[in-house]
Design an enzyme around this catalytic site. Structure first.
Site, mmCIF file in Angstrom:
data_model
loop_
_atom_site.group_PDB
_atom_site.id
_atom_site.type_symbol
_atom_site.label_atom_id
_atom_site.label_comp_id
_atom_site.label_asym_id
_atom_site.label_seq_id
_atom_site.Cartn_x
_atom_site.Cartn_y
_atom_site.Cartn_z
ATOM 1 N N SER A 123 -27.971 12.412 -20.789
ATOM 2 C CA SER A 123 -28.163 13.417 -19.739
ATOM 3 C C SER A 123 -29.265 14.392 -20.138
ATOM 4 C CB SER A 123 -26.852 14.191 -19.567
ATOM 5 O OG SER A 123 -27.044 15.349 -18.796
ATOM 6 N N TYR A 158 -18.999 18.727 -23.296
ATOM 7 C CA TYR A 158 -19.521 17.523 -22.616
ATOM 8 C C TYR A 158 -20.945 17.228 -23.099
ATOM 9 C CZ TYR A 158 -21.960 14.797 -19.074
ATOM 10 O OH TYR A 158 -22.752 13.864 -18.449
ATOM 11 N N LYS A 179 -22.779 14.026 -25.523
ATOM 12 C CA LYS A 179 -23.979 13.216 -25.255
ATOM 13 C C LYS A 179 -24.930 13.268 -26.451
ATOM 14 C CE LYS A 179 -22.772 11.751 -21.235
ATOM 15 N NZ LYS A 179 -22.267 10.379 -21.158
HETATM 16 P P1 NAD Z 1 -17.867 8.623 -12.925
HETATM 17 O O1 NAD Z 1 -16.755 9.488 -13.372
HETATM 18 O O2 NAD Z 1 -18.005 8.367 -11.453
HETATM 19 O O3 NAD Z 1 -17.806 7.200 -13.659
HETATM 20 C C1 NAD Z 1 -17.315 7.065 -14.974
HETATM 21 C C2 NAD Z 1 -16.278 5.953 -14.946
HETATM 22 O O4 NAD Z 1 -15.775 5.738 -16.276
HETATM 23 C C3 NAD Z 1 -15.070 6.279 -14.070
HETATM 24 O O5 NAD Z 1 -14.868 5.233 -13.142
HETATM 25 C C4 NAD Z 1 -13.900 6.388 -15.049
HETATM 26 O O6 NAD Z 1 -12.697 5.917 -14.470
HETATM 27 C C5 NAD Z 1 -14.380 5.535 -16.213
HETATM 28 N N1 NAD Z 1 -13.853 5.907 -17.524
HETATM 29 C C6 NAD Z 1 -13.875 7.139 -18.107
HETATM 30 N N2 NAD Z 1 -13.305 7.078 -19.324
HETATM 31 C C7 NAD Z 1 -12.940 5.775 -19.526
HETATM 32 C C8 NAD Z 1 -12.305 5.077 -20.592
HETATM 33 N N3 NAD Z 1 -11.900 5.699 -21.707
HETATM 34 N N4 NAD Z 1 -12.065 3.751 -20.460
HETATM 35 C C9 NAD Z 1 -12.446 3.100 -19.342
HETATM 36 N N5 NAD Z 1 -13.042 3.708 -18.294
HETATM 37 C C10 NAD Z 1 -13.284 5.028 -18.389
HETATM 38 O O7 NAD Z 1 -19.221 9.242 -13.509
HETATM 39 P P2 NAD Z 1 -20.744 8.912 -13.158
HETATM 40 O O8 NAD Z 1 -21.303 10.054 -12.408
HETATM 41 O O9 NAD Z 1 -20.854 7.556 -12.630
HETATM 42 O O10 NAD Z 1 -21.358 8.989 -14.621
HETATM 43 C C11 NAD Z 1 -21.546 7.825 -15.416
HETATM 44 C C12 NAD Z 1 -22.096 8.233 -16.757
HETATM 45 O O11 NAD Z 1 -23.328 8.934 -16.568
HETATM 46 C C13 NAD Z 1 -21.216 9.159 -17.577
HETATM 47 O O12 NAD Z 1 -21.339 8.806 -18.933
HETATM 48 C C14 NAD Z 1 -21.819 10.526 -17.340
HETATM 49 O O13 NAD Z 1 -21.543 11.402 -18.380
HETATM 50 C C15 NAD Z 1 -23.284 10.180 -17.250
HETATM 51 N N6 NAD Z 1 -24.076 11.163 -16.504
HETATM 52 C C16 NAD Z 1 -23.745 11.442 -15.213
HETATM 53 C C17 NAD Z 1 -24.483 12.379 -14.503
HETATM 54 C C18 NAD Z 1 -24.123 12.723 -13.081
HETATM 55 O O14 NAD Z 1 -24.649 13.710 -12.567
HETATM 56 N N7 NAD Z 1 -23.274 11.972 -12.397
HETATM 57 C C19 NAD Z 1 -25.565 13.029 -15.114
HETATM 58 C C20 NAD Z 1 -25.901 12.711 -16.432
HETATM 59 C C21 NAD Z 1 -25.142 11.748 -17.121
HETATM 60 C C1 UD1 Z 2 -24.319 19.658 -14.010
HETATM 61 C C2 UD1 Z 2 -24.104 19.752 -15.475
HETATM 62 C C3 UD1 Z 2 -24.820 18.628 -16.175
HETATM 63 C C4 UD1 Z 2 -24.335 17.304 -15.650
HETATM 64 C C5 UD1 Z 2 -24.505 17.287 -14.137
HETATM 65 C C6 UD1 Z 2 -23.888 16.069 -13.548
HETATM 66 C C7 UD1 Z 2 -23.767 22.131 -15.902
HETATM 67 C C8 UD1 Z 2 -24.340 23.340 -16.546
HETATM 68 N N1 UD1 Z 2 -24.546 21.051 -15.951
HETATM 69 O O1 UD1 Z 2 -25.722 19.781 -13.765
HETATM 70 O O2 UD1 Z 2 -24.577 18.682 -17.557
HETATM 71 O O3 UD1 Z 2 -25.069 16.253 -16.243
HETATM 72 O O4 UD1 Z 2 -23.857 18.425 -13.556
HETATM 73 O O5 UD1 Z 2 -22.513 16.129 -13.527
HETATM 74 O O6 UD1 Z 2 -22.669 22.158 -15.380
HETATM 75 N N2 UD1 Z 2 -25.085 24.864 -7.216
HETATM 76 C C9 UD1 Z 2 -24.803 25.835 -6.276
HETATM 77 N N3 UD1 Z 2 -23.586 25.810 -5.651
HETATM 78 C C10 UD1 Z 2 -22.634 24.857 -5.930
HETATM 79 C C11 UD1 Z 2 -22.937 23.862 -6.891
HETATM 80 C C12 UD1 Z 2 -24.166 23.904 -7.536
HETATM 81 O O7 UD1 Z 2 -25.626 26.696 -6.000
HETATM 82 O O8 UD1 Z 2 -21.549 24.898 -5.342
HETATM 83 C C13 UD1 Z 2 -26.397 24.863 -7.879
HETATM 84 C C14 UD1 Z 2 -26.311 25.031 -9.380
HETATM 85 O O9 UD1 Z 2 -26.318 26.373 -9.731
HETATM 86 C C15 UD1 Z 2 -27.571 24.280 -9.826
HETATM 87 C C16 UD1 Z 2 -27.755 23.188 -8.764
HETATM 88 O O10 UD1 Z 2 -26.997 23.618 -7.639
HETATM 89 O O11 UD1 Z 2 -28.667 25.125 -9.775
HETATM 90 C C17 UD1 Z 2 -27.243 21.831 -9.223
HETATM 91 O O12 UD1 Z 2 -25.912 21.988 -9.698
HETATM 92 P P1 UD1 Z 2 -24.993 20.747 -10.098
HETATM 93 O O13 UD1 Z 2 -25.012 19.729 -9.030
HETATM 94 O O14 UD1 Z 2 -23.664 21.282 -10.512
HETATM 95 O O15 UD1 Z 2 -25.739 20.095 -11.349
HETATM 96 P P2 UD1 Z 2 -26.237 20.787 -12.704
HETATM 97 O O16 UD1 Z 2 -25.604 22.095 -12.934
HETATM 98 O O17 UD1 Z 2 -27.711 20.729 -12.714
#
Ligand code: NAD
Ligand code: UD1
Length: 340
Positions: free
Chosen positions: A125, A150, A154
């Site tokens: 991330s 969290y 990472k």
């Molecule tokens: P998500 O929660 O939708 O998907 C993660 C999946 O992993 C879920 O279906 C959950 O049931 C499964 N899981 C969790 N722990 C497990 C375990 N111990 N054994 C088996 N299954 C397990 O999340 P996502 O948004 O799809 O994110 C996927 C990956 O990307 C994660 O590693 C997350 O940290 C990373 N990531 C996500 C974002 C984002 O904004 N969504 C941003 C940066 C990084």
């Molecule tokens: C957050 C996490 C990041 C993670 C990502 C995906 C934090 C500090 N960072 O990113 O580590 O990888 O989610 O899960 O939590 N916002 C509003 N109102 C809302 C929600 C968000 O104004 O109700 C704003 C936030 O202040 C930010 C932007 O929207 O400026 C994006 O927010 P968000 O979607 O939560 O993602 P990040 O905070 O960038």
């Protein structure tokens, strides 16, 4: 090739399974359904016409994970999404995050060693950069002290993979995602936040559909053109495609180093108000929102330098912010229809 997708019923994982299948890969999903639903497997099948193999167990369980690798010695690689990802919850339940995110990765690496599987794509991330000193942020920017457990998982995971690759035959591609949003154009899969969403886009679409009263915009006093915070939003399908490129790169032996790191973003920053205005445009409706205080822990602005991913992977995130917001809205509408 047969690819293990951990977390494959989750948000990014499910979109990646679709892209892998559509590129000719065979997929086996492992997910314990802690943050997703088994019905996602049906939805994937509706899109691609191919039902991915699916096993439900906890990857933090070493015995079950090693047993899985014993039974699947023909894997070409692993794309490891499975993790807990709620930043706020990680502050109040740090051990839950360290245990799940790190034990799962360690078990997978042990399983890969045992089964002779060498290729791993890992979900990292942009949170590893914190507030970068220089924008756009490149992959060589310093890793700052993680603000949340969290984020720390990472950073540690990246190190675990780097250290392991030095002594074992493991190739790793670490993908640092910026802000993935949107949904598949079929509106058959998308983000399914459980409870009240923390992230901006699900909160916007849930407000517009009437599930939430109003969106709170966290802060309009940042040092940005409109005062609201800036992020690099990337369409989840563009993000998913990068995983296919990454696993293929290792399968074809094209990786230049044992561990490579790529930013996955569009390279463009948009403010919270930009996102709201894009949503209002594509949905043809006004959003109810108010400006409130900053959210603790939020960085002011971050967007990616994507040149390395563009040049080396030959990958580009082509979809616009409007594409992202329209697909997110269509997904919310599809969810409402399914509930009716
Ligand atoms: P998500 O929660 O939708 O998907 C993660 C999946 O992993 C879920 O279906 C959950 O049931 C499964 N899981 C969790 N722990 C497990 C375990 N111990 N054994 C088996 N299954 C397990 O999340 P996502 O948004 O799809 O994110 C996927 C990956 O990307 C994660 O590693 C997350 O940290 C990373 N990531 C996500 C974002 C984002 O904004 N969504 C941003 C940066 C990084
Ligand atoms: C957050 C996490 C990041 C993670 C990502 C995906 C934090 C500090 N960072 O990113 O580590 O990888 O989610 O899960 O939590 N916002 C509003 N109102 C809302 C929600 C968000 O104004 O109700 C704003 C936030 O202040 C930010 C932007 O929207 O400026 C994006 O927010 P968000 O979607 O939560 O993602 P990040 O905070 O960038």
């Amino acid at each position: 090739m047969k690819i293990l997708v951990t977390g494959g019923t989750g948000y990014i994982g499910s979109h990646t399974v679709v892209e892998l299948q559509q590129s000719g890969h065979e997929v086996v999903i492992v997910d314990n359904l802690s943050n997703s639903y088994a019905s996602v497997v049906d939805q994937i099948e509706k899109i691609t016409g191919i039902r991915p193999a699916f096993e439900s167990f906890d990857l933090a369980d070493p015995k079950k994970t090693l047993d899985f690798f014993d039974r699947h010695r023909d894997l070409g690689g692993v794309i490891h999404f499975a993790a807990y990802k709620a930043v706020g919850e990680s502050m109040t339940e740090p051990l839950k995050y360290y245990h799940n995110n790190l034990s799962s990765l360690i078990n997978i690496l042990k399983g890969m060693q045992k089964a002779g599987v060498t290729n791993l794509v890992f979900s990292s991330s942009c949170t590893v950069y914190g507030q970068p000193d220089v924008l756009p942020v490149t992959e060589s920017a310093p890793i700052k002290e993680a603000w949340s457990p969290y984020g720390h998982t990472k950073q540690i995971s990246e190190k675990i993979i780097e250290n392991t690759s030095r002594v074992n035959e493991i190739n790793g591609i670490l993908l640092r995602y910026f802000n993935p949003i949107g949904a598949h154009e079929s509106a058959l899969i998308g983000e399914l936040p459980i409870g009240i969403p923390n992230n901006l886009v699900p909160f916007i679409t849930q407000t517009a559909i009437g599930l939430r009263d109003k969106l709170r915009v966290f802060g309009d006093d940042y040092d940005t053109p409109d005062g609201t915070a800036i992020r690099d939003y990337i369409h989840v399908v563009d993000l998913a495609k990068a995983h296919v490129v990454a696993i293929d790169r290792m399968l074809k032996g094209k990786n230049k180093k044992q561990v490579e790191i790529f930013n996955l973003g569009t390279g463009k920053g948009f403010s919270v108000l930009d996102v709201i205005h894009s949503f209002e445009k594509v949905s043809a409706q006004k959003l109810n929102y108010e400006i409130v205080a900053r959210r603790p822990g939020d960085v002011e602005k971050v967007w990616a330098d994507t040149r390395f991913a563009n040049e080396v992977l030959g990958w580009n995130a082509g979809k616009s912010l409007d594409d992202m917001m329209l697909s997110a809205w269509n997904w919310e509408l599809a969810l409402k229809k399914a509930k009716a």
